[in-house]
Design an enzyme around this catalytic site. Structure first.
Site, PDB file in Angstrom:
ATOM      1  CE  LYS A 209      -5.836 -15.113  24.643  1.00 37.09           C
ATOM      2  NZ  LYS A 209      -5.377 -14.835  26.027  1.00 37.09           N
TER       3      LYS A 209
ATOM      4  CG  HIS B 188       1.666 -13.587  24.936  1.00 34.67           C
ATOM      5  ND1 HIS B 188       0.368 -13.811  25.159  1.00 34.67           N
ATOM      6  CD2 HIS B 188       2.633 -13.646  25.985  1.00 34.67           C
ATOM      7  CE1 HIS B 188       0.527 -14.255  26.409  1.00 34.67           C
ATOM      8  NE2 HIS B 188       1.740 -14.000  26.939  1.00 34.67           N
TER       9      HIS B 188
ATOM     10  CE  LYS C 170       5.018 -16.785  27.369  1.00 31.74           C
ATOM     11  NZ  LYS C 170       5.111 -15.557  28.271  1.00 31.74           N
TER      12      LYS C 170
ATOM     13  CG  ASP D 189      -7.584 -15.765  29.442  1.00 29.06           C
ATOM     14  OD1 ASP D 189      -7.380 -15.130  28.587  1.00 29.06           O
ATOM     15  OD2 ASP D 189      -6.776 -16.103  30.228  1.00 29.06           O
TER      16      ASP D 189
ATOM     17  CG  HIS E 109      -1.613 -18.746  25.665  1.00 28.63           C
ATOM     18  ND1 HIS E 109      -1.127 -17.909  24.413  1.00 28.63           N
ATOM     19  CD2 HIS E 109      -2.076 -17.818  26.533  1.00 28.63           C
ATOM     20  CE1 HIS E 109      -1.767 -16.717  24.652  1.00 28.63           C
ATOM     21  NE2 HIS E 109      -2.156 -16.589  25.983  1.00 28.63           N
TER      22      HIS E 109
END
Ligand code: BG6
Length: 474
Positions: free
Chosen positions: A138, A168, A172, A225, A230
């Protein structure tokens, strides 16, 4: 596994250490080879030395030993090539040979503007056979339009089942525990809805600045970002319905429904429901740090945001009217990633004013899930205080090493399991929501609000909640 961008931060700081751990734990096939690709000329030995330096720094001291390293390094090789040059893929093909039977993973740890070229060059060179998979980092693109173009170009070479768009955060441990908490316990489901939940906060706060990624970051900013991927993925996992099965299509279908139900933030709402900020000079852990626009490779009059706060809403039956406050920023006072579910107060306060229940899901720095309940303070009288019912995951499973997100996700790619990866339509739906906010920021000609490094962000982010009588959990 071929890693494009093999000398970049991601490869050296994350991918190779993760592969080292997988190797050490015996999780890689004995024949697996890793080929790092980048423009710089390096001998195999020089690259191995570079990789060793970084792995030593990233891997826990007790987990690194020379014998294991040498066995791992034997898998590791380097090939200098320019990914924008079609001819270099011919050379790469010769180097790889014709064994098309083996699973081949292309990991694109490069800027997204190279994705389309790499995919088409792989096809022309005959390197995208049925056993080849591609992993994209990403952010996919810079906007909805560029993401669609990338997805189309990749889709022309690899069918969707062989495309792994990595986020990512989905690797987690606590993020997956969020699904376990919601879908393996009957306790929360009946109250997991607008009737009982006042609001949700999702905060990903960092103390680091842009480090040596200024050139990338100045073009991206916190919205592209962090929020586009996320934070929206975390929001999906909090809000989605229980999937029918725990498999790639079922889970991703449910996440997509949430992304599609996000209320668009357009026009004046961009001013009212979003805050963007940029860090000024300040102190982190007692150290002076420079303002964002003095960072290396950042424009001196940059108005890229390093902080974003947004009030999102999900227009469906479960969540109508419940604000989801998202917040992320660099150079803040503490590194934490947390999800807070704030329940509504009891309908009648028998013991006088008290705090409502809240559930805290902390991803970092330590993993924990904690439920705040009201309890009686011992002694005479009904004096109530909030106490925490803690599920300390690191402690509960203390005999097990905590995997890094990349370890799990790399193994999933090798196994061909895309449950924890973003599907094409998800990425595009996320951009669909993000684009008007980015456009709104441009059209208002308002610079981002500044905040001192080491603070909790611009004060306007606090006002976003305060005007509704709420506050960020600090
Ligand atoms: C990356 C972003 O995806 O996530 C970085 O590009 C950010 O800017 C990082 O620092 C945060 O990840 P983590 O796992 O440290 O919370």
């Amino acid at each position: 596994m071929l890693v494009f961008g093999g000398t970049g931060d991601l490869a050296l700081h994350k991918l190779l250490p993760a592969l080292y751990y997988l190797h050490r734990d015996g999780r890689l096939h004995a024949d697996m080879r890793i080929l790092a690709l980048a423009r710089r000329a390096h001998s195999r030995e020089a690259y191995q030395a570079l990789a060793e330096r970084h792995c030593r720094a990233q891997v826990a001291r007790a987990d690194f030993d020379n014998d294991t390293w040498h066995a791992f390094a034997a898998r590791l090789d380097y090939f200098a090539m320019d990914a924008s040059q079609s001819a270099d893929f011919g050379r790469l093909g010769k180097r790889l040979g014709t064994n098309d039977e083996r699973v081949r993973v292309y990991y694109l740890a490069t800027a997204p503007d190279l994705f389309e070229d790499i995919a088409s060059h792989l096809k022309i060179a005959g390197l995208a056979g049925p056993h080849a998979r591609i992993v994209l980092e990403k952010p996919i693109g810079h906007s909805l339009q560029s993401a669609c173009a990338i997805n189309a170009a990749i889709g022309a070479v690899f069918d969707e089942a062989r495309v792994f768009r990595i986020d990512h955060y989905l690797g987690k441990e606590t993020v997956q525990n969020l699904m376990a908490l919601r879908f393996a316990n009957a306790l929360f489901e009946p109250i997991w809805r607008a009737a009982h939940i006042d609001h949700v906060q999702i905060s990903v706060c960092e103390t680091i600045g842009v480090e040596n990624r200024g050139a990338y970051y100045d073009n991206a900013g916190a919205m592209r970002d962090m929020v586009q991927n996320h934070l929206l993925q975390l929001l999906c996992l909090v809000a989605m319905e229980a999937p029918v099965r725990f498999d790639a299509e079922s889970v991703r279908n449910e996440k997509l429904k949430i992304l599609e139900a996000l209320k668009p933030i357009t026009g004046l709402d961009v001013r009212d429901k979003t805050v963007r900020g940029q860090y000024a000079a300040g102190k982190i852990g007692g150290q002076e740090v420079p303002a964002y626009y003095f960072e290396k490779n950042v424009d001196n009059d940059s108005d890229t945001e390093t902080f974003v706060a947004v009030q999102a809403e999900i227009e469906n039956w479960r969540w109508a009217g419940v604000p989801f406050y998202l917040r992320t920023g660099k150079r803040l006072s503490k590194k934490t990633s947390e999800i807070l579910i704030q329940f509504k107060p009891v309908p009648h306060q028998l013991f006088g004013p008290g705090e409502a229940n809240r559930l805290l899901i902390r991803l970092q720095p330590e993993e924990c899930i904690s439920l705040q309940l009201m309890a009686k303070n011992p002694g005479k009288g009904m004096h109530l205080e909030p106490v925490e019912l803690d599920l300390n995951l690191a402690h509960a499973f203390r005999k097990k090493r905590r995997w890094d997100a990349y370890e799990r996700l790399l193994l999933d790619v090798i196994d061909g399991d895309s449950t924890l990866f973003m599907r094409r339509d998800e990425v595009e739906a996320a951009w669909q929501w993000v684009d008007p906010i980015l456009q709104g920021w441009q059209s208002y000609y308002e610079s981002p609000r500044t905040y001192p490094a080491g603070s909790s962000g611009p004060e306007q982010a606090g006002l976003l909640l305060e005007r509704a009588g709420r506050k960020w959990m600090e």
